[in-house]
Design a protein around this motif. Structure first.
Motif, short mmCIF file in Angstrom:
data_model
loop_
_atom_site.label_atom_id
_atom_site.label_comp_id
_atom_site.label_asym_id
_atom_site.label_seq_id
_atom_site.Cartn_x
_atom_site.Cartn_y
_atom_site.Cartn_z
N ASN A 109 0.81 -1.22 0.00
CA ASN A 109 0.00 0.00 0.00
C ASN A 109 0.85 1.27 0.00
O ASN A 109 0.35 2.35 -0.30
CB ASN A 109 -0.96 0.02 1.19
N ALA A 110 2.13 1.16 0.31
CA ALA A 110 3.05 2.29 0.18
C ALA A 110 3.94 2.15 -1.04
O ALA A 110 4.19 3.11 -1.76
CB ALA A 110 3.91 2.43 1.43
N ALA A 111 4.41 0.93 -1.31
CA ALA A 111 5.38 0.72 -2.39
C ALA A 111 4.78 0.99 -3.77
O ALA A 111 5.39 1.68 -4.59
CB ALA A 111 5.92 -0.71 -2.32
N PHE A 112 3.60 0.45 -4.04
CA PHE A 112 3.03 0.61 -5.38
C PHE A 112 2.70 2.06 -5.72
O PHE A 112 3.04 2.53 -6.81
CB PHE A 112 1.82 -0.30 -5.56
N PRO A 113 2.04 2.82 -4.83
CA PRO A 113 1.84 4.24 -5.16
C PRO A 113 3.15 5.02 -5.32
O PRO A 113 3.21 5.97 -6.09
CB PRO A 113 1.03 4.76 -3.96
N MET A 114 4.20 4.60 -4.61
CA MET A 114 5.47 5.32 -4.69
C MET A 114 6.23 5.02 -5.99
O MET A 114 7.24 5.66 -6.27
CB MET A 114 6.33 5.00 -3.47
N LEU A 115 5.73 4.06 -6.77
CA LEU A 115 6.33 3.85 -8.10
C LEU A 115 6.16 5.10 -8.95
O LEU A 115 7.00 5.40 -9.81
CB LEU A 115 5.65 2.65 -8.80
N THR A 116 5.06 5.85 -8.71
CA THR A 116 4.84 7.09 -9.45
C THR A 116 5.82 8.19 -9.05
O THR A 116 5.95 9.19 -9.75
CB THR A 116 3.40 7.60 -9.22
N MET A 117 6.51 7.99 -7.93
CA MET A 117 7.50 8.97 -7.45
C MET A 117 8.91 8.62 -7.89
O MET A 117 9.86 9.35 -7.59
CB MET A 117 7.45 9.07 -5.93
#
Length: 312
Positions: A109-117
């Motif tokens: 839940n943190a790693a996948f959204p942070m792919l956009t970063m």
């Protein structure tokens, strides 16, 4: 009072945008994929073949499933598996090893959204697996060696819906979407509160003062002081709150993609105050083994941190 209202409104806007426009779409897709693979029996097949390989690390078949859940669903997903392990008679030693592994791994839940970063997914996943296995082995053979190894008759069958028709597939996707929405909405209160605290600390100079005090020590260890804010947020408010702070810092150019990836080893995991509190609520025996599991997790996170630094 005007300053406080301004902080609350800006924090609320950032939290809602992050939860609904970043976290929710990613979790809908990943949860739908995971639930479809689960319903089709693919995960059962994977677990059955990985379990013998990972047993020397102190993990059972259900422990393997917990690893898949933490990496591809969310930090809270392994709760159900830990509860199932306790109810089905897993030993305290196996419970501790599995809990340590979950503590040390990357949370989806943190790693996948942070792919956009700019987060590197393959590097994060590889070191998540390595760190989780090291944490499990360290707990099973070292920190938890005094725990009971007695097991009841262990049923490791995974009970889940099937998707053998179009309606079954649609039902699975709908349930996954509802689960993803629940995760995203459930993250909002913590996101808002943590961002309010963080922005207030920044506005009133507390973060600058803390950075000024710690900079000489961090310089000796070759650590960038800009990591103070996300690290403080992560361990006090959790990985989702850290993600919100990191998103703001990336948008404002305060932190680079390289530094984000180098720090992922100790920033992206459920080993923080909210994460530990949630996971040990899975059961009485799970809560009883949290100390050796936490020690093992520290070893695993240290390995992950070193790996990300060397890889970055």
């Amino acid at each position: 009072m005007e300053i406080l209202i301004d902080i609350i409104l800006k924090s609320g806007r950032s939290a809602v945008e992050l939860a609904l426009f970043v976290l929710l779409p990613v979790m809908v897709v990943m949860l739908s994929l995971m639930r479809l693979l689960e319903a089709r029996g693919v995960l059962d097949w994977v677990v059955a073949r990985l379990a013998p390989l990972l047993r020397p690390f102190g993990l059972t078949g259900l422990g393997v499933f917990a690893a898949l859940q933490i990496n591809f669903v969310s930090f809270a997903a392994p709760m159900a598996t830990l509860t199932m392990m306790e109810q089905r008679g897993a030993s305290d030693r196996h419970l501790a090893a599995t809990l340590a592994m979950v503590f040390a791994m990357s949370q989806a839940n943190a790693a996948f959204p942070m792919l956009t970063m700019g987060l590197n997914f393959s590097t994060t996943l590889v070191f998540s697996l390595v760190g989780g296995l090291v944490a499990a082995a360290a707990t099973y053979y070292l920190f938890g060696r005094a725990l009971s190894v007695e097991e009841e008759r262990l049923d490791e069958t995974l009970h889940h819906p099937v998707a053998e028709s179009a309606k079954g597939v649609l039902d699975v996707i709908n349930r996954a979407g509802a689960e993803a929405f629940k995760i995203a909405v459930g993250a909002m209160p913590m996101l808002v509160l943590s961002l309010v605290v963080v922005m207030a600390l920044k506005r009133f100079g507390a973060i600058d003062l803390l950075t000024q005090w710690l900079t000489p020590l961090l310089a000796m260890a070759a650590i960038d002081p800009v990591l103070i804010l996300p690290t403080l947020t992560k361990y006090l408010a959790g990985g989702t709150a850290m993600m919100g702070v990191m998103d703001d810092m990336r948008r404002s150019g305060q932190i680079s993609a390289e530094l984000l990836n180098a720090s992922a080893g100790f920033l992206i995991s459920p080993f923080d105050i909210p994460g530990v509190a949630v996971l040990i609520s899975a059961g009485r025996r799970v809560a009883a083994v949290w100390k050796p599991a936490a020690l093992g997790a520290c070893v695993g996170i240290a390995v992950r941190t070193a790996g990300h630094i060397l890889a970055g």
